[in-house]
Write an enzyme that holds these catalytic residues in place. Structure first.
Site, PDB file in Angstrom:
ATOM      1  N   ASP A 169       0.858  -1.191   0.000  1.00  0.00           N
ATOM      2  CA  ASP A 169       0.000   0.000   0.000  1.00  0.00           C
ATOM      3  C   ASP A 169       0.889   1.234   0.000  1.00  0.00           C
ATOM      4  OD1 ASP A 169      -1.813  -2.053   0.397  1.00  0.00           O
ATOM      5  OD2 ASP A 169      -2.979  -0.984   1.919  1.00  0.00           O
ATOM      6  N   LYS A 232      -6.986   3.404  -3.233  1.00  0.00           N
ATOM      7  CA  LYS A 232      -7.362   3.351  -1.822  1.00  0.00           C
ATOM      8  C   LYS A 232      -7.555   4.764  -1.319  1.00  0.00           C
ATOM      9  CE  LYS A 232      -5.223   1.876   2.587  1.00  0.00           C
ATOM     10  NZ  LYS A 232      -4.083   1.141   3.198  1.00  0.00           N
ATOM     11  N   LYS A 268     -10.239   0.191  -2.320  1.00  0.00           N
ATOM     12  CA  LYS A 268     -10.094  -0.042  -0.884  1.00  0.00           C
ATOM     13  C   LYS A 268     -10.376   1.240  -0.094  1.00  0.00           C
ATOM     14  CE  LYS A 268      -6.785  -1.418   2.721  1.00  0.00           C
ATOM     15  NZ  LYS A 268      -5.439  -1.943   3.020  1.00  0.00           N
TER      16      LYS A 268
END
Lengths: 332, 801
Positions: A169, A232, A268
């Site tokens: 991430d 995300k 996400k």
């Protein structure tokens, strides 16, 4: 009575791998074309949870699915190997066995989608999850602000991959978005993606710091063109993290990108999703805007740490008819 | 289905709202409902009842009383008896009752919502989250107006007994829109719900009793069109407020014509939904959902005509089809459906027939792949593309979940297409450019314009139509004036004594006019020919005939042209071409001041003229002076009759824009030949209307003299036309001209009925003004005139980045 059929019968989860998004040459026109009307977006999201609802068995099933979409996360200064090991144990057995049996779900192999930690704890998590099939995700690139030296950020990615992280991430340089430096943003994300190799890259936009929904939409489009596997919302460390209007805008960009390129990108939301009810709203948003494919861990994850506890209580309530208490469910 | 299976499929399941409490209420009443008259439940005189049916499953919910003429009479009498006490109670007392009603609605909100959904078939989400909260809001808001009536509506009084007839699409909400302002302003009501949906109105009657509302203030009479007809025709009703179809509205306009009953009509629509190429298209798609699939499209202001920029149409159609595929039609009580049931088989058949006609006429129909439930009255969401403006489905109100999509090339063409309809209820405009949005909104002929939104309502905002969508406003300050009259007016109803005889001022004396001999006696005075004044030019009458004008002693002193319908037509054409409506308020003020200045310069001449016709010679000078002052007054108002910003509880700027009505026929009073003329034309001109004035028949020369003043005061061509002739004939031509938006008629002796009847065809606004003392500034000038010269358009502008 006859129920309307829906067209988006979900594919079986965990089957049929969706090809990774290879990215696309930077198209600045697509960025410039972005239009987002905040008031209209908010009106839409205000009715996501009122136009749709799931009750009884449907609610239980949807909540179980939510568990399997969770990146069970710890990102704190006091993370220790011992705590991460406990977290991994929870990831492998997120819901009490007797509850699963009562739901007739014991054979569904309910685990969380991943465990998400800082680089230092990747090896611990990899060790703890060995054999479970649960991937380890590492936050990287100078998380959460992303302002450490660029070479160092790439090294961080490579190091985590080398330690066995399956998913990385990464955080973007928010200044690139705020100043409209789309080539710079594209190059940055592209470099992160290349550094990941076979590990999947989730690109954290830090939407709470991007100022406008339009910036969120534009940053989403650039990140996808640069090869993001997931986009995300947030680090969980910003003042405003995952909220539905942001999620709606990003979901619409994922749809737009797919329409333009044919490539599929995951989503996400992270930060601030704490209740079972919230998780259902997110799932309904995904189903409505993108379809049931985005209800699988390949394309959707919750970044959450406390959500699981509420879902466990709601599942027990479904089974017993009694409101549950937190202490009845094992913690990490 | 097992949890494990649902886990795999991730389908939605049933999520029904319980109808048990609502059914218990029906059972408590034995599923048989009487009429609520004078605070008690009564059986109908006729003993007749009819079924009310749940459209979601075609099952009968109960039986409803059919009110007869006798029942209507009883209800109106009860309301009349209650009026005095209700009025005497005063603003604060009325506010307390309205507040209690609002509270009562909130306390029983779910019961009302479920009952509404059972009876109407709308999704429980809508009745729960939209209808009922808006009902409560409407009563709260009007509790406030009741409290403030004496200060905010000083100089106004209640009308008396109001007859109200409401439709089936928003049963309780339309009841609230009708009853709340009527009660707040001190009136009493007799309300007839639609026969398909009486239940929530009956539950509301119960609530009125529960909060202790004195008997007779609210009377609910159920029944079909015959009951409505009896109510409309009842002699002792002071006003009719109707929401429903344009066809029925027209019948009511004709039925009430000449009775003096005040009338407000909220009728049909074919509202445009305009999508520019810089719109947020995904949000547009949700806008379409809210526009045409809200309440199954059974919404008078539904955005049923999508107009999209040609280059954007393809993408929008794709997105719309994908979205439609995900809509869910089903059990209205299910909390997870988007579209419920159509009200009744008759509507379902109408929708189906129109859709078939659309296909037959060559449009491309698209419906989702899934099928609707079979055990209620359901129709799938339907999108028509390849539709031309000439297609039937592009013109008629379908009143179902059916939308047509057409394209435009330029924004000018978008406006032209949007306005290419007889209706004018609402419009929705989608663009990210504020320049474009605020350029387009004022040019749309619609009472409500939503920017980047649609079907947003609030009690603080006025709602109502232009053109054949009706007249009058509901909600907001503007809605209150529908339920009051000026205090100085004894009654809005014409006195019984007034006959229907035509004007008798001219034509009886066939004696030809001769130029009056000069005082010297030798030379004749130069003939002065009073012509018509059309398009800024003096014009001979098309007829080629003249009418004699008699002085106060009955001598013929001049002749004026006898205008006919072609002269009216020419004046309308000139008005349409006029630059006047585009002028700023400041410019209009300057012209009006200039008119006053030039009139003052010639005041002696105008005084002399008046003295020819009136015995009150000392009065003539005063009339000219007052006329000058009145011009000043409206010059002053020209840039001060300001629009408002309503405080709606959303992140919106809701602009209540004052717009001119358009082309106004102004048929001036006979008394006060100059002052009556000036008092009638000046307010209309001040606000940007183009005026076709018909001077009083007895003494038209003050008006014809005035065109020289107009010529010298920079009044643009077409702003004012003056057509002399027979008043009753000319006013009929005006009322029957479809390109005139409004007519003001100051009748000598009744005769307004014919005007109202003729105006019904195009739903022209009519003001049949009662007799008044023109010298009195309260009666002869001011806000009453300005309001009649104004059309209020509410423009909703959401903001936020």
């Amino acid at each position: 009575m006859t129920r309307p059929r829906t067209i988006d019968a979900a594919p079986r989860p965990h089957t049929g791998r969706i090809p990774r998004n290879p990215g696309f040459p930077l198209e600045l026109d697509w960025v410039a074309d972005v239009r987002v009307n905040r008031s209209a977006v908010e009106r839409r999201t205000a009715t996501i949870g009122t136009r749709r609802t799931v009750k009884k068995d449907w609610q239980a099933a949807w909540l179980l699915r939510a568990v399997t979409l969770m990146d069970l996360t710890t990102l704190a200064g006091d993370d220790t190997p011992g705590y991460v090991q406990r977290l991994c144990a929870k990831a492998m057995r997120p819901v009490r066995e007797d509850i699963l049996e009562s739901l007739g779900a014991e054979h569904l192999r309910i685990t969380t989608a991943a465990v998400c930690v800082y680089h230092q704890l990747v090896s611990v998590a990899v060790q703890a999850l060995r054999g479970s099939g649960i991937p380890v995700a590492a936050v990287s690139t100078g998380f959460p602000a992303g302002l450490s030296p660029f070479a160092q950020r790439l090294d961080e990615v490579r190091a985590s991959v080398a330690e066995g992280a399956d998913e990385i991430d990464v955080v973007i340089t928010r200044a690139h978005v705020l100043n409209g430096e789309w080539e710079a943003l594209y190059d940055e994300v592209r470099a992160f993606r290349d550094a990941c190799g076979d590990a999947h890259v989730k690109v954290i936009l830090g939407t709470g710091e991007l100022g406008t929904l339009r910036n969120t939409a534009r940053a989403s489009m650039v990140a996808m063109m640069a090869g993001a596997d997931f986009i995300k919302t947030s680090t969980g460390k910003e003042a405003v993290n995952a909220v539905l209007p942001t999620g709606l805008v990003m979901a619409r960009m994922i749809r737009e990108y797919r329409e333009r390129t044919g490539h599929i990108v995951g989503f996400k939301p992270a930060g601030g999703i704490r209740t079972a009810k919230q998780s259902l709203e997110w799932l309904m948003l995904m189903k409505e805007e993108l379809g049931a494919l985005w209800l699988t861990p390949q394309l959707f994850r919750f970044g959450a740490s406390s959500l699981l506890a509420d879902i466990e209580r709601q599942l027990e309530h479904h089974v017993t008819g009694r409101y549950s208490a937190g202490h009845r469910h094992p913690i990490a | 289905m097992k949890v494990a299976e649902i886990f795999e499929s991730m389908e939605y399941g049933p999520a029904p709202e319980s109808a048990v409490p609502a059914h218990a209420w029906l059972d408590r009443h034995g599923r048989r409902f009487g009429l609520f008259i004078d605070g008690e439940w009564r059986d109908p005189e006729s003993g007749a009842y009819f079924d009310t049916v749940n459209p979601g499953n075609a099952q009968t919910l109960g039986v409803i009383a059919q009110a007869s003429t006798d029942d209507v009479d009883a209800a109106v009498n009860a309301a009349r008896d209650a009026f005095k006490g209700w009025r005497a109670l005063g603003p604060h007392g009325r506010a307390r009752y309205l507040y209690a009603i609002a509270r009562g609605i909130q306390k029983h909100s779910r019961e009302f919502a479920v009952l509404e959904t059972l009876d109407n078939g709308k999704p429980i989400r809508e009745s729960r989250d939209i209808d009922i909260p808006l009902v409560a809001r409407h009563f709260y808001h009007h509790a406030g107006w009741a409290q403030l009536m004496d200060t905010e509506l000083a100089g106004h009084e209640p009308l008396g007994v109001i007859g109200q007839i409401i439709p089936w699409n928003f049963p309780l909400l339309m009841l609230a829109w009708k009853i709340a302002p009527a009660l707040a302003m001190g009136n009493t009501v007799v309300l007839k719900p639609a026969e398909f949906t009486s239940l929530t109105a009956l539950r509301f009657a119960e609530l009125c009793a529960d909060v202790g509302l004195p008997k007779g203030i609210v009377n609910i009479i159920t029944g079909d069109g015959r009951t409505g007809e009896a109510l409309v025709n009842h002699e002792d009703v002071d006003k009719i407020a109707f929401t429903g179809s344009t066809d029925v509205g027209r019948i009511i306009r004709v039925a009430t014509a000449g009775t003096g009953k005040k009338l407000s009509l909220e009728l049909g629509g074919k509202s445009p939904f305009i999508v520019f190429d810089d719109a947020d298209l995904d949000s547009v798609v949700e806008g379409v959902v809210d526009a045409i699939w809200f309440n199954q499209g059974q919404v008078c202001c539904a955005g049923s005509r999508i107009l999209v920029h040609e280059g954007t149409a393809g993408r929008l159609i794709e997105k719309l089809r994908a979205r439609m595929e995900r809509l869910r039609v089903g059990d209205p009580l299910d909390k997870a459906i988007d579209i419920g049931a159509i009200i009744a088989p008759v509507q379902l058949e109408r929708i189906d027939a129109l859709v078939k006609q659309g296909v037959a006429e060559g449009a491309t129909m698209w419906q989702p792949s899934w099928s609707c439930p079979q055990d209620g009255y359901f129709f799938p969401p339907t999108l028509f593309t390849d539709v031309a403006p000439a297609a039937t489905i592009a013109q008629v109100e379908i009143f179902g979940p059916v939308v047509v999509l057409m394209s435009f090339r330029t924004h000018a063409e978008a406006i032209e297409l949007a306005n290419n309809t007889r209706y004018g209820l609402a419009a929705s405009v989608w663009t990210e450019s504020i320049n474009l949005a605020l350029d387009v909104a004022p040019k749309l002929k619609a009472g409500t314009v939503w920017i980047n939104s649609t079907n947003v309502f609030d009690a603080a905002s006025g709602f109502g139509g232009y053109r054949e969508s009706g007249f009058g406003r509901e909600g907001g300050r503007e809605g209150l004036y529908e339920y009051v009259k000026p205090s100085w007016q004894a009654s809005i109803r014409p006195s019984k004594a007034a006959g229907g005889a035509a004007g008798n001022g001219a034509g009886s004396n066939a004696e030809a006019a001769r130029p009056p001999a000069s005082r010297a006696g030798d030379m004749p005075a130069i003939d002065r020919t009073a012509k018509l004044y059309i398009g800024g030019k003096q014009a001979r009458p098309d007829s080629g005939y003249s009418l004699p004008v008699h002085d106060r002693r009955g001598r013929v002193v001049a002749e004026v042209g006898q205008g006919n319908r072609k002269d009216i037509r020419n004046a309308v054409e000139a008005a349409r071409a006029s630059a006047w409506p585009k002028q700023t308020g400041h410019n209009r003020a300057q012209v009006l001041f200039y008119l006053a200045e030039n009139l003052a310069a010639r005041s002696d001449e105008f005084t002399q003229r008046l003295r020819q016709f009136t015995a009150r010679s000392s009065d003539a000078k005063r009339e000219v002076e007052t006329s000058i002052e009145r011009l000043f007054m409206y010059a002053a108002y020209a840039d001060k009759w300001e629009s408002r910003v309503h405080q709606t509880p959303a992140r919106m700027i809701t602009l209540a824009m004052h717009e001119p009505v358009g082309v106004l026929g102004v048929v001036c009073p006979d008394e006060r030949p100059l002052l009556g003329f000036i008092s009638a034309i000046a307010p209309a001109l001040a606000l940007g209307n183009c005026v076709i004035a018909v001077p009083g028949e007895g003494a038209p020369l003050s008006a014809t003299d005035f065109y020289q003043i107009a010529d010298t005061s920079d009044l643009p061509a077409g702003a004012l036309s003056i057509i002399t002739g027979r008043r009753t004939e000319l006013v009929s031509h005006i009322a029957a001209h479809d390109d005139i938006e409004g007519v003001w008629y100051f009748p000598v002796d009744g005769g307004g009925g014919e005007v109202e009847r003729l105006a019904a065809a195009s739903m022209k606004r009519t003001w049949i003004a009662g007799p008044r003392d023109w010298m009195d500034p309260v009666q002869g000038s001011g806000e009453e005139f300005l309001r009649h010269a104004t059309e209020i358009k509410n423009i909703w502008v959401p903001y936020g980045e």
